[in-house]
Write a protein that holds these residues in place. Sequence first.
Motif, PDB file in Angstrom:
ATOM      1  N   ARG A  35       0.837  -1.209   0.000  1.00 32.39           N
ATOM      2  CA  ARG A  35       0.000   0.000   0.000  1.00 32.39           C
ATOM      3  C   ARG A  35       0.864   1.249   0.000  1.00 32.39           C
ATOM      4  O   ARG A  35       0.616   2.200  -0.757  1.00 32.39           O
ATOM      5  CB  ARG A  35      -0.930   0.008   1.214  1.00 32.39           C
ATOM      6  N   GLU A  36       1.897   1.259   0.841  1.00 31.39           N
ATOM      7  CA  GLU A  36       2.791   2.417   0.913  1.00 31.39           C
ATOM      8  C   GLU A  36       3.547   2.612  -0.391  1.00 31.39           C
ATOM      9  O   GLU A  36       3.764   3.756  -0.837  1.00 31.39           O
ATOM     10  CB  GLU A  36       3.771   2.232   2.069  1.00 31.39           C
ATOM     11  N   GLU A  38       2.509   1.842  -3.413  1.00 32.21           N
ATOM     12  CA  GLU A  38       1.597   2.400  -4.410  1.00 32.21           C
ATOM     13  C   GLU A  38       1.347   3.877  -4.142  1.00 32.21           C
ATOM     14  O   GLU A  38       1.311   4.692  -5.081  1.00 32.21           O
ATOM     15  CB  GLU A  38       0.274   1.631  -4.393  1.00 32.21           C
ATOM     16  N   GLU A  39       1.188   4.251  -2.885  1.00 29.24           N
ATOM     17  CA  GLU A  39       0.988   5.658  -2.535  1.00 29.24           C
ATOM     18  C   GLU A  39       2.217   6.488  -2.897  1.00 29.24           C
ATOM     19  O   GLU A  39       2.102   7.596  -3.433  1.00 29.24           O
ATOM     20  CB  GLU A  39       0.689   5.789  -1.042  1.00 29.24           C
ATOM     21  N   ALA A  40       3.406   5.956  -2.585  1.00 23.37           N
ATOM     22  CA  ALA A  40       4.642   6.683  -2.879  1.00 23.37           C
ATOM     23  C   ALA A  40       4.844   6.830  -4.380  1.00 23.37           C
ATOM     24  O   ALA A  40       5.264   7.886  -4.865  1.00 23.37           O
ATOM     25  CB  ALA A  40       5.827   5.964  -2.247  1.00 23.37           C
ATOM     26  N   ARG A  42       2.510   6.883  -6.738  1.00 26.09           N
ATOM     27  CA  ARG A  42       1.569   7.845  -7.299  1.00 26.09           C
ATOM     28  C   ARG A  42       1.984   9.275  -6.956  1.00 26.09           C
ATOM     29  O   ARG A  42       1.912  10.177  -7.799  1.00 26.09           O
ATOM     30  CB  ARG A  42       0.139   7.576  -6.799  1.00 26.09           C
ATOM     31  N   ASP A  43       2.429   9.480  -5.715  1.00 19.18           N
ATOM     32  CA  ASP A  43       2.892  10.807  -5.314  1.00 19.18           C
ATOM     33  C   ASP A  43       4.048  11.259  -6.194  1.00 19.18           C
ATOM     34  O   ASP A  43       4.089  12.406  -6.656  1.00 19.18           O
ATOM     35  CB  ASP A  43       3.313  10.779  -3.844  1.00 19.18           C
ATOM     36  N   GLN A  62       7.103  11.795   5.587  1.00 21.25           N
ATOM     37  CA  GLN A  62       5.994  10.861   5.706  1.00 21.25           C
ATOM     38  C   GLN A  62       6.380   9.636   6.535  1.00 21.25           C
ATOM     39  O   GLN A  62       5.550   9.069   7.248  1.00 21.25           O
ATOM     40  CB  GLN A  62       5.531  10.411   4.322  1.00 21.25           C
TER      41      GLN A  62
END
Length: 209
Positions: A35-36, A38-40, A42-43, A62
Amino acid sequence: MIKAILLDVYGTLLTTDLEIAPYSDLLRAYQLDDRELEEARRDFMTTPYDTIDAWVLALSRQYPDRVVSKEILHKVETELKRHQASFRLFDGAAAVLDGLRGKGYVTAIVTNLSTTYKEPILRLGLDELVDYRVYSCDVGFMKPEREIFEIALGAVEAAAGEAVMVGDNLADDVEGAKNAGIRPIHIEAGVHGALPSLLELPEHLERLI
């Protein structure tokens, strides 16, 4: 009638023989879960980080409990420069883009891109070979999200039915375009239903009209 040609960059217009992923190596060093990660990712692809240091600063804020060594950062910076320098235009790509313009098509790059990977595009003059450029890092959305395609359609002043999306990635370019109402043109050698080469794009477009 097709008025506008939207094109992916990496794997479609630009290629390399160097199979490395500097930023993926950096993310692995942070030991992020799925999850982290994918978030990183996209950011990174939707925020204009001009340097590795800028992104590392954001990651450090973060995840303040994660520390990455200077050695790893130096390696990532070195590998990034190698990777940037390794890209080249596919054979005939410049001629294809010039020919599309000559036939009256409006052309636009629509690509998932970190700011640092603009360097090969600028160095090779690809940005001058198209009419518009829509980069995920600038617009805050990335393929296959519908919004980036809608931004591109606004730039080229075309309705979804008047545009095609040319790319090599099934999820981002083909399915993303379909979901936005745009006809996709998949380019990948050896794949049934796909064009084997960018060089066949002009003739293929003639058959669509």
